[in-house]
Design a protein around this motif. Sequence first.
Motif, mmCIF file in Angstrom:
data_model
loop_
_atom_site.group_PDB
_atom_site.id
_atom_site.type_symbol
_atom_site.label_atom_id
_atom_site.label_comp_id
_atom_site.label_asym_id
_atom_site.label_seq_id
_atom_site.Cartn_x
_atom_site.Cartn_y
_atom_site.Cartn_z
ATOM 1 N N ILE A 137 0.865 -1.177 0.000
ATOM 2 C CA ILE A 137 0.000 0.000 0.000
ATOM 3 C C ILE A 137 0.904 1.230 0.000
ATOM 4 C CG2 ILE A 137 -1.809 1.282 1.200
ATOM 5 C CD1 ILE A 137 -2.614 -1.319 2.574
ATOM 6 N N GLU A 138 0.658 2.130 -0.929
ATOM 7 C CA GLU A 138 1.449 3.348 -1.026
ATOM 8 C C GLU A 138 0.535 4.562 -0.902
ATOM 9 O OE1 GLU A 138 4.616 1.425 -4.240
ATOM 10 O OE2 GLU A 138 3.107 2.878 -4.888
ATOM 11 N N LEU A 139 1.057 5.596 -0.273
ATOM 12 C CA LEU A 139 0.361 6.870 -0.220
ATOM 13 C C LEU A 139 1.142 7.867 -1.067
ATOM 14 C CD1 LEU A 139 -1.724 8.893 0.772
ATOM 15 C CD2 LEU A 139 -0.372 9.179 2.862
ATOM 16 N N HIS A 140 0.540 8.359 -2.120
ATOM 17 C CA HIS A 140 1.171 9.329 -3.004
ATOM 18 C C HIS A 140 0.681 10.724 -2.652
ATOM 19 C CE1 HIS A 140 2.992 6.606 -6.154
ATOM 20 N NE2 HIS A 140 2.332 5.780 -5.367
ATOM 21 N N GLY A 147 -9.938 4.560 9.919
ATOM 22 C CA GLY A 147 -8.653 5.176 9.642
ATOM 23 C C GLY A 147 -8.326 5.026 8.160
ATOM 24 N N PRO A 148 -7.747 6.025 7.512
ATOM 25 C CA PRO A 148 -7.502 5.951 6.066
ATOM 26 C C PRO A 148 -6.579 4.813 5.661
ATOM 27 C CG PRO A 148 -6.411 7.864 7.036
ATOM 28 C CD PRO A 148 -7.315 7.324 8.082
ATOM 29 N N ASN A 149 -5.557 4.527 6.457
ATOM 30 C CA ASN A 149 -4.668 3.406 6.146
ATOM 31 C C ASN A 149 -5.401 2.072 6.283
ATOM 32 O OD1 ASN A 149 -2.794 5.436 5.991
ATOM 33 N ND2 ASN A 149 -1.556 4.747 7.714
ATOM 34 N N ASN A 174 -10.759 5.060 17.104
ATOM 35 C CA ASN A 174 -10.015 5.753 16.051
ATOM 36 C C ASN A 174 -10.020 4.999 14.721
ATOM 37 O OD1 ASN A 174 -9.185 7.803 17.997
ATOM 38 N ND2 ASN A 174 -7.752 6.256 18.767
ATOM 39 N N GLY A 175 -11.013 4.143 14.533
ATOM 40 C CA GLY A 175 -11.169 3.460 13.247
ATOM 41 C C GLY A 175 -10.129 2.413 12.945
ATOM 42 N N GLN A 176 -9.615 1.729 13.996
ATOM 43 C CA GLN A 176 -8.544 0.755 13.819
ATOM 44 C C GLN A 176 -9.046 -0.661 13.554
ATOM 45 O OE1 GLN A 176 -6.278 1.126 17.439
ATOM 46 N NE2 GLN A 176 -5.360 3.078 16.841
ATOM 47 N N SER A 225 -1.752 -0.419 13.667
ATOM 48 C CA SER A 225 -1.336 0.424 12.537
ATOM 49 C C SER A 225 -1.198 -0.447 11.308
ATOM 50 C CB SER A 225 -0.013 1.145 12.833
ATOM 51 O OG SER A 225 1.030 0.194 13.035
ATOM 52 N N ILE A 226 -1.267 0.163 10.134
ATOM 53 C CA ILE A 226 -1.103 -0.504 8.850
ATOM 54 C C ILE A 226 0.136 0.061 8.174
ATOM 55 C CG2 ILE A 226 -2.101 -0.886 6.563
ATOM 56 C CD1 ILE A 226 -3.606 -2.410 8.670
ATOM 57 N N LYS A 227 0.984 -0.808 7.654
ATOM 58 C CA LYS A 227 2.205 -0.360 7.014
ATOM 59 C C LYS A 227 1.907 0.297 5.674
ATOM 60 C CE LYS A 227 6.735 -1.886 5.343
ATOM 61 N NZ LYS A 227 7.634 -3.051 5.126
#
Length: 326
Positions: free
Chosen positions: A87-90, A225-227, A264-266, A322-324
């Motif tokens: 997963i990448e965040l640009h 959470g967005p991730n 927190n949406g985890q 958390s998500i990497k």
Amino acid sequence: MKPKVYLRPTVQYDNHTKHLISHIVRIVVRKVININNSKTQSRAERKEHFKKTKQVFKTDWCHHLPSDKPYVTSDMFTYRVYHDYRIELHIPLNIKEGFEKKFKYLYIDSSGKEHEVCIVDWFEIDEMKKREGDIFSIPKGCIPAKTKTFDIEGVNQKSVYYYNDGSIVAQGKKGEGAGTLVLKFIRTGRKAMLIKMTDPLNLKSPSETFLIKYEFRETIRKYMGPNHFAAFIGALAECSYADIICKGAAFEDGTCFPSVAHVNGQSVDTDYLDHQKEQEFINALYSFGFTNNLNAIGMSYNNSKVDNKGGHQGHMHAGAQSIKIS
């Protein structure tokens, strides 16, 4: 000698935008340092490196691309979810007006083709956590104007109370079993981000090689959470099931009820499938980063643990601290 980089702030950003900007700046600085840190350069090499330096500051960079092949993203924050669990965040250098508070989610299939999944709104909240210890009644001093009540079939939470110190108290039915439950959430002092999940989501690839689909039932917990949402999309695409029923993640304020693990949406809940499909779905969730998974007593799955407290009889729980993200 490493080159100095001077930045002059001209715009005031909220904390999340500052974090994203600092992230891209670190990438840019590393690229510039790598380009200019050669001890012996010919005039032709210096000229070529100067061109690359200019390109760095004009282009968005991705961790996994060769340094000589910059990748230009869209004009909004974009998650790229790959079939191989990356997963990448640009992060664009220029955000299109009106899209400052939006995320785009793309899925990249095994052939390398990208598919737009959805565009969602994101917002910042005070990060919340459950207060240690149990409470059995509603504390005094709530803000009456903010009090909310719910009478929705299948939804356990019946009321929520807000206080001047930022704490939140939720009351309703226990998740499974009789009785009333009261939970108090307090601020951690940090900020968190949530997105509003698409409701419902249904994307079938033109070649019908994958399906990304879910629908909500008996829940108003439609924030994540967005991730974590990116990882959820990846698992949905891998399994391509048409019958995923989502029982929710978190509330808009970052709290959750009756489970406290969704804060927190985890985390996200889904109805059980048949055993084989459920195992495949759990495996996909695990591969994309959901490693804190729970199932009911009497069930046995790899990459998931039995909830020995007797919960999760009607749905599977997928969670991760958390998500990497690359």
